[in-house]
Design a protein around this motif. Sequence first.
Motif, PDB file in Angstrom:
ATOM      1  N   PHE A 163       0.841  -1.204   0.000  1.00  0.00           N
ATOM      2  CA  PHE A 163       0.000   0.000   0.000  1.00  0.00           C
ATOM      3  C   PHE A 163       0.879   1.258   0.000  1.00  0.00           C
ATOM      4  O   PHE A 163       0.612   2.222  -0.729  1.00  0.00           O
ATOM      5  CB  PHE A 163      -0.926  -0.012   1.219  1.00  0.00           C
ATOM      6  CG  PHE A 163      -1.912   1.116   1.208  1.00  0.00           C
ATOM      7  CD1 PHE A 163      -3.025   1.075   0.387  1.00  0.00           C
ATOM      8  CD2 PHE A 163      -1.717   2.233   2.015  1.00  0.00           C
ATOM      9  CE1 PHE A 163      -3.936   2.132   0.360  1.00  0.00           C
ATOM     10  CE2 PHE A 163      -2.626   3.284   1.989  1.00  0.00           C
ATOM     11  CZ  PHE A 163      -3.731   3.229   1.169  1.00  0.00           C
ATOM     12  N   ALA A 164       1.943   1.224   0.802  1.00  0.00           N
ATOM     13  CA  ALA A 164       2.848   2.387   0.863  1.00  0.00           C
ATOM     14  C   ALA A 164       3.503   2.615  -0.497  1.00  0.00           C
ATOM     15  O   ALA A 164       3.591   3.753  -0.979  1.00  0.00           O
ATOM     16  CB  ALA A 164       3.907   2.177   1.940  1.00  0.00           C
ATOM     17  N   ASN A 165       3.946   1.521  -1.138  1.00  0.00           N
ATOM     18  CA  ASN A 165       4.632   1.655  -2.432  1.00  0.00           C
ATOM     19  C   ASN A 165       3.680   2.092  -3.544  1.00  0.00           C
ATOM     20  O   ASN A 165       4.022   2.925  -4.379  1.00  0.00           O
ATOM     21  CB  ASN A 165       5.286   0.330  -2.842  1.00  0.00           C
ATOM     22  CG  ASN A 165       6.526   0.054  -2.012  1.00  0.00           C
ATOM     23  OD1 ASN A 165       7.160   0.979  -1.491  1.00  0.00           O
ATOM     24  ND2 ASN A 165       6.865  -1.209  -1.844  1.00  0.00           N
ATOM     25  N   GLU A 166       2.460   1.524  -3.530  1.00  0.00           N
ATOM     26  CA  GLU A 166       1.555   1.738  -4.669  1.00  0.00           C
ATOM     27  C   GLU A 166       0.637   2.955  -4.500  1.00  0.00           C
ATOM     28  O   GLU A 166       0.254   3.583  -5.471  1.00  0.00           O
ATOM     29  CB  GLU A 166       0.694   0.479  -4.886  1.00  0.00           C
ATOM     30  CG  GLU A 166       1.527  -0.683  -5.408  1.00  0.00           C
ATOM     31  CD  GLU A 166       0.818  -2.029  -5.280  1.00  0.00           C
ATOM     32  OE1 GLU A 166      -0.414  -2.044  -5.085  1.00  0.00           O
ATOM     33  OE2 GLU A 166       1.510  -3.071  -5.357  1.00  0.00           O
ATOM     34  N   GLU A 167       0.267   3.269  -3.256  1.00  0.00           N
ATOM     35  CA  GLU A 167      -0.725   4.329  -3.063  1.00  0.00           C
ATOM     36  C   GLU A 167      -0.178   5.572  -2.355  1.00  0.00           C
ATOM     37  O   GLU A 167      -0.635   6.677  -2.607  1.00  0.00           O
ATOM     38  CB  GLU A 167      -1.917   3.805  -2.221  1.00  0.00           C
ATOM     39  CG  GLU A 167      -2.571   2.548  -2.762  1.00  0.00           C
ATOM     40  CD  GLU A 167      -3.383   2.798  -4.030  1.00  0.00           C
ATOM     41  OE1 GLU A 167      -3.687   3.959  -4.340  1.00  0.00           O
ATOM     42  OE2 GLU A 167      -3.704   1.796  -4.715  1.00  0.00           O
TER      43      GLU A 167
ATOM     44  N   PRO B  56      -8.856  10.152  -0.694  1.00  0.00           N
ATOM     45  CA  PRO B  56      -9.008   8.817  -1.316  1.00  0.00           C
ATOM     46  C   PRO B  56      -7.979   7.805  -0.796  1.00  0.00           C
ATOM     47  O   PRO B  56      -8.296   6.630  -0.645  1.00  0.00           O
ATOM     48  CB  PRO B  56      -8.801   9.096  -2.810  1.00  0.00           C
ATOM     49  CG  PRO B  56      -9.137  10.544  -2.973  1.00  0.00           C
ATOM     50  CD  PRO B  56      -8.739  11.214  -1.704  1.00  0.00           C
ATOM     51  N   VAL B  57      -6.755   8.264  -0.511  1.00  0.00           N
ATOM     52  CA  VAL B  57      -5.724   7.345   0.002  1.00  0.00           C
ATOM     53  C   VAL B  57      -6.120   6.868   1.408  1.00  0.00           C
ATOM     54  O   VAL B  57      -6.008   5.681   1.740  1.00  0.00           O
ATOM     55  CB  VAL B  57      -4.337   8.046   0.042  1.00  0.00           C
ATOM     56  CG1 VAL B  57      -3.280   7.119   0.649  1.00  0.00           C
ATOM     57  CG2 VAL B  57      -3.925   8.496  -1.351  1.00  0.00           C
ATOM     58  N   LEU B  58      -6.623   7.785   2.217  1.00  0.00           N
ATOM     59  CA  LEU B  58      -7.026   7.422   3.586  1.00  0.00           C
ATOM     60  C   LEU B  58      -8.188   6.427   3.542  1.00  0.00           C
ATOM     61  O   LEU B  58      -8.244   5.476   4.328  1.00  0.00           O
ATOM     62  CB  LEU B  58      -7.454   8.668   4.373  1.00  0.00           C
ATOM     63  CG  LEU B  58      -6.424   9.798   4.459  1.00  0.00           C
ATOM     64  CD1 LEU B  58      -6.968  10.962   5.265  1.00  0.00           C
ATOM     65  CD2 LEU B  58      -5.119   9.316   5.074  1.00  0.00           C
ATOM     66  N   GLU B  59      -9.091   6.652   2.598  1.00  0.00           N
ATOM     67  CA  GLU B  59     -10.245   5.762   2.485  1.00  0.00           C
ATOM     68  C   GLU B  59      -9.806   4.362   2.053  1.00  0.00           C
ATOM     69  O   GLU B  59     -10.290   3.358   2.587  1.00  0.00           O
ATOM     70  CB  GLU B  59     -11.256   6.360   1.495  1.00  0.00           C
ATOM     71  CG  GLU B  59     -12.576   5.637   1.542  1.00  0.00           C
ATOM     72  CD  GLU B  59     -13.717   6.428   0.906  1.00  0.00           C
ATOM     73  OE1 GLU B  59     -13.518   7.585   0.503  1.00  0.00           O
ATOM     74  OE2 GLU B  59     -14.817   5.849   0.827  1.00  0.00           O
ATOM     75  N   LYS B  60      -8.849   4.316   1.124  1.00  0.00           N
ATOM     76  CA  LYS B  60      -8.352   2.999   0.688  1.00  0.00           C
ATOM     77  C   LYS B  60      -7.658   2.267   1.833  1.00  0.00           C
ATOM     78  O   LYS B  60      -7.771   1.049   1.966  1.00  0.00           O
ATOM     79  CB  LYS B  60      -7.357   3.165  -0.475  1.00  0.00           C
ATOM     80  CG  LYS B  60      -8.024   3.173  -1.822  1.00  0.00           C
ATOM     81  CD  LYS B  60      -6.979   3.121  -2.928  1.00  0.00           C
ATOM     82  CE  LYS B  60      -7.596   3.671  -4.210  1.00  0.00           C
ATOM     83  NZ  LYS B  60      -6.620   4.140  -5.177  1.00  0.00           N
ATOM     84  N   ALA B  61      -6.936   3.022   2.656  1.00  0.00           N
ATOM     85  CA  ALA B  61      -6.261   2.398   3.813  1.00  0.00           C
ATOM     86  C   ALA B  61      -7.315   1.774   4.726  1.00  0.00           C
ATOM     87  O   ALA B  61      -7.139   0.664   5.254  1.00  0.00           O
ATOM     88  CB  ALA B  61      -5.436   3.434   4.568  1.00  0.00           C
TER      89      ALA B  61
END
Length: 379
Positions: free
Chosen positions: A19-23, A40-45
């Motif tokens: 997740f860190a590498n891709e998002e 959006p990144v927080l929501e995906k996490a």
Amino acid sequence: MDFELDDSLLNLQDTARRFANEEILPVAAECDVSGEFPIPVLEKAWELGLSHTGIPEELGGVGLSVVAACVGVEELSRGCSGITTSIISNDLALNPILLGGSDDQRREWLGQCSDSFKLMAFCLSEPGAGSDVAGLQLLAEKDGDDYILNGTKAWITNGGYADIYTVFATLDRSSRHKGMCAFVIPKGTPGLTPGRKEDKMGQRASNTTLVHFDNVRVPATQRLGEEGEGFKIAMATLDRARPQVAALAVGIARRALEESLAYAADRKAFGQPIGEFQAVQFMLADMAKGIEASRLLTMQSAWLLDEGRRAAKQSAMAKCFATDAAMEATTDAVQIFGGNGYTREYPVEKLMRDAKLMQIYEGTNQIQRVVIARELSKE
Ligand code: CAA
């Protein structure tokens, strides 16, 4: 004593690393410049179970142990500590509900956060009360079964976007910690308004604002714990949250080491890679030992919490040690990069700016030493 991560922790570490590498990494530098808050990144996490990790499974959450949360946070923070600060602030804010709330309150508020993505904010600090929590001024006056809140909170992570705020107030300013109460308040409650966004030196991807309370009416059903228990709920929350802050610092230091190793192998001076000079090797070695020692303290404090044991001293030690080590590692990284390190073209100046905040928030490192010394005198 077993220092290996088991399969479930290795899986979690892998998910967080990817997740860190891709998002996170692809947007980190951009958010640092623009100060944009990457919802959006927080929501995906959250969708991946990397956020709000302390919500128990019976309330629909992922119910991670503190050890597991720290494993994930270290990976996320290697991508961007600002984004990760926003992620872990959800856990910081939900802990008062977990620790001080009734079963009904836990079901209602934490259940909501499991059903859909809800950003949370922990409202403790004020313009005139940061280190001195018992000196806070936000007043909660009784009015029948309700409380009317007036005052301002400062340095609130996620303050401008939160759906749910956990808020600490006083019933009587003169009674200091004995007069404090905790409340849970949803966004949209009349009189609760986010204020000025801080233009910060580092961790610019996290949203930090004032939050104003102007005659905010809060029913007693939204009070967490009894009247007068707010201070202890805040302290217990911070004890529980500090290992994650330490893990966040380990992630920053790890990134500083990775960037420095690569640069030192590539950059040549006097006809050889600078990594072959002992002066540079010593800085790399110090970074590596700082990271290892910080991680061990972090995991020890997290383990104590998972065992249900008191962890005030170890949590403060982990937070203090790891954040000081991250400051040192990132400062040395800039030194290894030389003039390049001082420019925005390379990633290490961001790491150094980001690390500085770690020595300040969730209790300055001077306050951590106060906590450690007090615990020692009790022992
Ligand atoms: N757990 C449970 N109870 C505790 C406790 C703990 N860890 N620490 C203290 N208490 C109890 C004491 O036993 C005492 O109880 P009694 O009244 O029964 O005797 C009571 O609480 C008062 O304790 P103290 O006398 O020690 O309180 P103090 O006023 O001297 O302050 C302090 C102590 C440690 C300095 C505290 O004010 C503190 O932690 N300050 C730092 C605040 C902080 O970390 N802020 C961060 C904000 S959040 C943030 O930055 C997050 C973000 O947005 C990213």
